[in-house]
Design a protein around this motif. Sequence first.
Motif, PDB file in Angstrom:
ATOM      1  N   THR A  74      28.989 107.728  45.835  1.00 42.00           N
ATOM      2  CA  THR A  74      29.615 107.339  47.104  1.00 42.00           C
ATOM      3  C   THR A  74      28.580 107.156  48.202  1.00 42.00           C
ATOM      4  OG1 THR A  74      31.762 108.328  46.613  1.00 42.00           O
ATOM      5  CG2 THR A  74      31.179 108.123  48.932  1.00 42.00           C
ATOM      6  N   ALA A  75      27.565 108.026  48.246  1.00 41.97           N
ATOM      7  CA  ALA A  75      26.510 107.881  49.256  1.00 41.97           C
ATOM      8  C   ALA A  75      25.795 106.544  49.085  1.00 41.97           C
ATOM      9  CB  ALA A  75      25.520 109.032  49.153  1.00 41.97           C
ATOM     10  N   PHE A  76      25.562 106.138  47.847  1.00 41.87           N
ATOM     11  CA  PHE A  76      24.926 104.851  47.577  1.00 41.87           C
ATOM     12  C   PHE A  76      25.814 103.708  48.058  1.00 41.87           C
ATOM     13  CE2 PHE A  76      24.193 101.272  44.585  1.00 41.87           C
ATOM     14  CZ  PHE A  76      22.871 101.018  44.869  1.00 41.87           C
ATOM     15  N   VAL A  77      27.121 103.792  47.761  1.00 40.28           N
ATOM     16  CA  VAL A  77      28.057 102.743  48.179  1.00 40.28           C
ATOM     17  C   VAL A  77      28.131 102.684  49.705  1.00 40.28           C
ATOM     18  CG1 VAL A  77      30.485 102.046  48.161  1.00 40.28           C
ATOM     19  CG2 VAL A  77      29.405 102.840  46.063  1.00 40.28           C
ATOM     20  N   ARG A  78      28.206 103.840  50.364  1.00 37.03           N
ATOM     21  CA  ARG A  78      28.285 103.861  51.825  1.00 37.03           C
ATOM     22  C   ARG A  78      27.053 103.212  52.445  1.00 37.03           C
ATOM     23  NH1 ARG A  78      28.790 109.263  55.624  1.00 37.03           N
ATOM     24  NH2 ARG A  78      26.628 109.515  54.971  1.00 37.03           N
ATOM     25  N   SER A  79      25.897 103.494  51.875  1.00 39.34           N
ATOM     26  CA  SER A  79      24.669 102.888  52.375  1.00 39.34           C
ATOM     27  C   SER A  79      24.712 101.371  52.249  1.00 39.34           C
ATOM     28  CB  SER A  79      23.471 103.444  51.602  1.00 39.34           C
ATOM     29  OG  SER A  79      22.289 102.788  51.960  1.00 39.34           O
ATOM     30  N   LEU A  80      25.208 100.865  51.116  1.00 33.81           N
ATOM     31  CA  LEU A  80      25.303  99.414  50.925  1.00 33.81           C
ATOM     32  C   LEU A  80      26.308  98.787  51.880  1.00 33.81           C
ATOM     33  CD1 LEU A  80      25.128  98.885  47.055  1.00 33.81           C
ATOM     34  CD2 LEU A  80      23.360  98.466  48.764  1.00 33.81           C
ATOM     35  N   ASP A  97      22.659 107.787  57.305  1.00 33.03           N
ATOM     36  CA  ASP A  97      23.570 108.777  56.718  1.00 33.03           C
ATOM     37  C   ASP A  97      23.798 109.942  57.670  1.00 33.03           C
ATOM     38  OD1 ASP A  97      24.056 107.424  54.375  1.00 33.03           O
ATOM     39  OD2 ASP A  97      22.402 108.348  53.286  1.00 33.03           O
ATOM     40  N   ARG A  98      22.733 110.426  58.298  1.00 34.12           N
ATOM     41  CA  ARG A  98      22.856 111.578  59.195  1.00 34.12           C
ATOM     42  C   ARG A  98      23.728 111.243  60.400  1.00 34.12           C
ATOM     43  NH1 ARG A  98      17.890 112.567  59.422  1.00 34.12           N
ATOM     44  NH2 ARG A  98      17.347 111.588  61.407  1.00 34.12           N
ATOM     45  N   THR A  99      23.552 110.035  60.939  1.00 36.70           N
ATOM     46  CA  THR A  99      24.350 109.639  62.098  1.00 36.70           C
ATOM     47  C   THR A  99      25.827 109.511  61.721  1.00 36.70           C
ATOM     48  OG1 THR A  99      22.477 108.467  63.040  1.00 36.70           O
ATOM     49  CG2 THR A  99      24.635 107.896  63.892  1.00 36.70           C
ATOM     50  N   LEU A 100      26.103 108.955  60.548  1.00 36.95           N
ATOM     51  CA  LEU A 100      27.495 108.862  60.105  1.00 36.95           C
ATOM     52  C   LEU A 100      28.097 110.248  59.909  1.00 36.95           C
ATOM     53  CD1 LEU A 100      27.583 105.877  57.622  1.00 36.95           C
ATOM     54  CD2 LEU A 100      28.791 106.088  59.771  1.00 36.95           C
ATOM     55  N   ASP A 101      27.310 111.161  59.352  1.00 33.88           N
ATOM     56  CA  ASP A 101      27.802 112.532  59.185  1.00 33.88           C
ATOM     57  C   ASP A 101      28.119 113.152  60.540  1.00 33.88           C
ATOM     58  OD1 ASP A 101      27.550 112.310  56.466  1.00 33.88           O
ATOM     59  OD2 ASP A 101      25.605 113.338  56.368  1.00 33.88           O
ATOM     60  N   GLU A 102      27.239 112.925  61.517  1.00 34.32           N
ATOM     61  CA  GLU A 102      27.457 113.480  62.859  1.00 34.32           C
ATOM     62  C   GLU A 102      28.702 112.884  63.507  1.00 34.32           C
ATOM     63  OE1 GLU A 102      23.793 112.558  64.747  1.00 34.32           O
ATOM     64  OE2 GLU A 102      22.670 114.189  63.764  1.00 34.32           O
ATOM     65  N   LEU A 103      28.986 111.617  63.196  1.00 32.95           N
ATOM     66  CA  LEU A 103      30.177 110.967  63.739  1.00 32.95           C
ATOM     67  C   LEU A 103      31.448 111.354  62.978  1.00 32.95           C
ATOM     68  CD1 LEU A 103      28.750 107.369  64.291  1.00 32.95           C
ATOM     69  CD2 LEU A 103      29.370 108.992  66.082  1.00 32.95           C
ATOM     70  N   GLY A 104      31.279 112.075  61.866  1.00 33.61           N
ATOM     71  CA  GLY A 104      32.427 112.486  61.067  1.00 33.61           C
ATOM     72  C   GLY A 104      32.913 111.426  60.103  1.00 33.61           C
ATOM     73  N   PHE A 105      32.111 110.388  59.867  1.00 33.59           N
ATOM     74  CA  PHE A 105      32.492 109.314  58.950  1.00 33.59           C
ATOM     75  C   PHE A 105      32.101 109.713  57.525  1.00 33.59           C
ATOM     76  CE2 PHE A 105      34.133 106.598  61.980  1.00 33.59           C
ATOM     77  CZ  PHE A 105      34.455 105.360  61.454  1.00 33.59           C
ATOM     78  N   THR A 106      32.859 110.638  56.939  1.00 31.29           N
ATOM     79  CA  THR A 106      32.481 111.202  55.643  1.00 31.29           C
ATOM     80  C   THR A 106      33.536 111.012  54.557  1.00 31.29           C
ATOM     81  OG1 THR A 106      33.364 113.335  56.360  1.00 31.29           O
ATOM     82  CG2 THR A 106      31.004 112.956  56.708  1.00 31.29           C
ATOM     83  N   SER A 107      34.742 110.613  54.896  1.00 33.38           N
ATOM     84  CA  SER A 107      35.813 110.524  53.894  1.00 33.38           C
ATOM     85  C   SER A 107      35.885 109.126  53.285  1.00 33.38           C
ATOM     86  CB  SER A 107      37.159 110.860  54.536  1.00 33.38           C
ATOM     87  OG  SER A 107      37.541 109.825  55.430  1.00 33.38           O
ATOM     88  N   PHE A 108      36.676 109.010  52.224  1.00 33.86           N
ATOM     89  CA  PHE A 108      36.921 107.703  51.614  1.00 33.86           C
ATOM     90  C   PHE A 108      37.596 106.762  52.605  1.00 33.86           C
ATOM     91  CE2 PHE A 108      40.020 105.031  49.229  1.00 33.86           C
ATOM     92  CZ  PHE A 108      39.106 104.163  48.650  1.00 33.86           C
ATOM     93  N   ALA A 109      38.534 107.282  53.399  1.00 33.97           N
ATOM     94  CA  ALA A 109      39.215 106.446  54.405  1.00 33.97           C
ATOM     95  C   ALA A 109      38.210 105.882  55.404  1.00 33.97           C
ATOM     96  CB  ALA A 109      40.269 107.273  55.132  1.00 33.97           C
ATOM     97  N   HIS A 110      37.219 106.694  55.797  1.00 36.36           N
ATOM     98  CA  HIS A 110      36.198 106.202  56.722  1.00 36.36           C
ATOM     99  C   HIS A 110      35.349 105.112  56.056  1.00 36.36           C
ATOM    100  CE1 HIS A 110      36.642 110.221  58.930  1.00 36.36           C
ATOM    101  NE2 HIS A 110      37.035 109.278  59.763  1.00 36.36           N
ATOM    102  N   LEU A 111      35.025 105.325  54.779  1.00 36.38           N
ATOM    103  CA  LEU A 111      34.244 104.322  54.066  1.00 36.38           C
ATOM    104  C   LEU A 111      34.995 103.008  53.998  1.00 36.38           C
ATOM    105  CD1 LEU A 111      31.878 103.396  52.357  1.00 36.38           C
ATOM    106  CD2 LEU A 111      32.894 104.558  50.393  1.00 36.38           C
TER     107      LEU A 111
END
Length: 360
Positions: free
Chosen positions: A274-280, A340-354
Amino acid sequence: GGGERGCCTFLDDEGLCGVQRRAGPGAIPTVCAQYPRDIALIEGRVETTARVSCPEVARLLLLHDDAIELVEQPAVLPPRLVATQVVEPDPADPWHRYYDDVRGTALALLGLEEVPLVTRQFLVAYFAKEVDAFYGPGRAVNEAGLANAVRRMRDPEFVAALIEQASALELPESLATAVAHHLLAHVVHVSGGAWEMVRQAYLTYATDGDDSPVWLEDADGEQQLKVRPAAFRARYRERAEAWEAAADERIDRYFTNYLVNAWMRGYLDAPSVTAFVRSLVLQTAILRFLLFSDPELPSPPADGPAQPDVLEALDRAAVRSVYRMSRATEHDPGYLERLDRTLDELGFTSFAHLVALLRS
């Protein structure tokens, strides 16, 4: 190392390699002999892909329908080429052992040409979410669960039901776009031409009003972007939608080929699928913004398909955006970590956010 122009210090005044000119091709360093190829040894196979930070690779990849077709080659490393990724035959590490199954399924989903690219990305994101429950680096794998996840995503009926669900989703476009531009403004601190490209992209939307993008310099000399989001996003979305209406198949090819090439290079260095997909997803969103906001790109056609000269300008902008940003990020190892760190700080961590990010 890079000289004052950000180029190799061995280049001569004609832009040619001074080492080759003086001592012949065999004298160049191994890194120069290999680049832009990426070599991987996967369970005894030699896989060769290429880096889009090379402008010629970017041109070949983005502009040709057959650019991502697999071609068999001898299972022997060519001279002076070094494998940057190795998966041993019958690997003991589960993260490596099921690499072909997971990567092959993602590539099959991206290959569903009759399905819009944003839906294909949704399918890959869903698959990554399912896989993460059973499989990850440094973990024991749940083989039955992983096999079931792969089997379902290879089942045409199951995939068709997911596509129907995806088409019914109301994705929060404004939120996703706001996040993407937050990342561009505050995270992508790249140097030279790429940073200038980002700056010029925002200035495409400059107006005389208070909602115009402005660049401010802080006490440390760092440039920060100040954007009034609502009006800016509306102007960007209008421009993007006009281009998509005029050249949707062409734009689809750019990003399909870009994503397939990234998956061919693989996800083994990522902390999860998922981390790889989010990055792409993030990188694709940023590249789309740079493409549609390229200051050298003409205004999109107001009605109907674009003329050949306009499409050629779009091609040039796509190649320029991809290779410049890719080159900059390759020289900035912390870039993806900051995203990735900025997205984590923004709370964009779930599948719905992706999934929401797919609308940026």
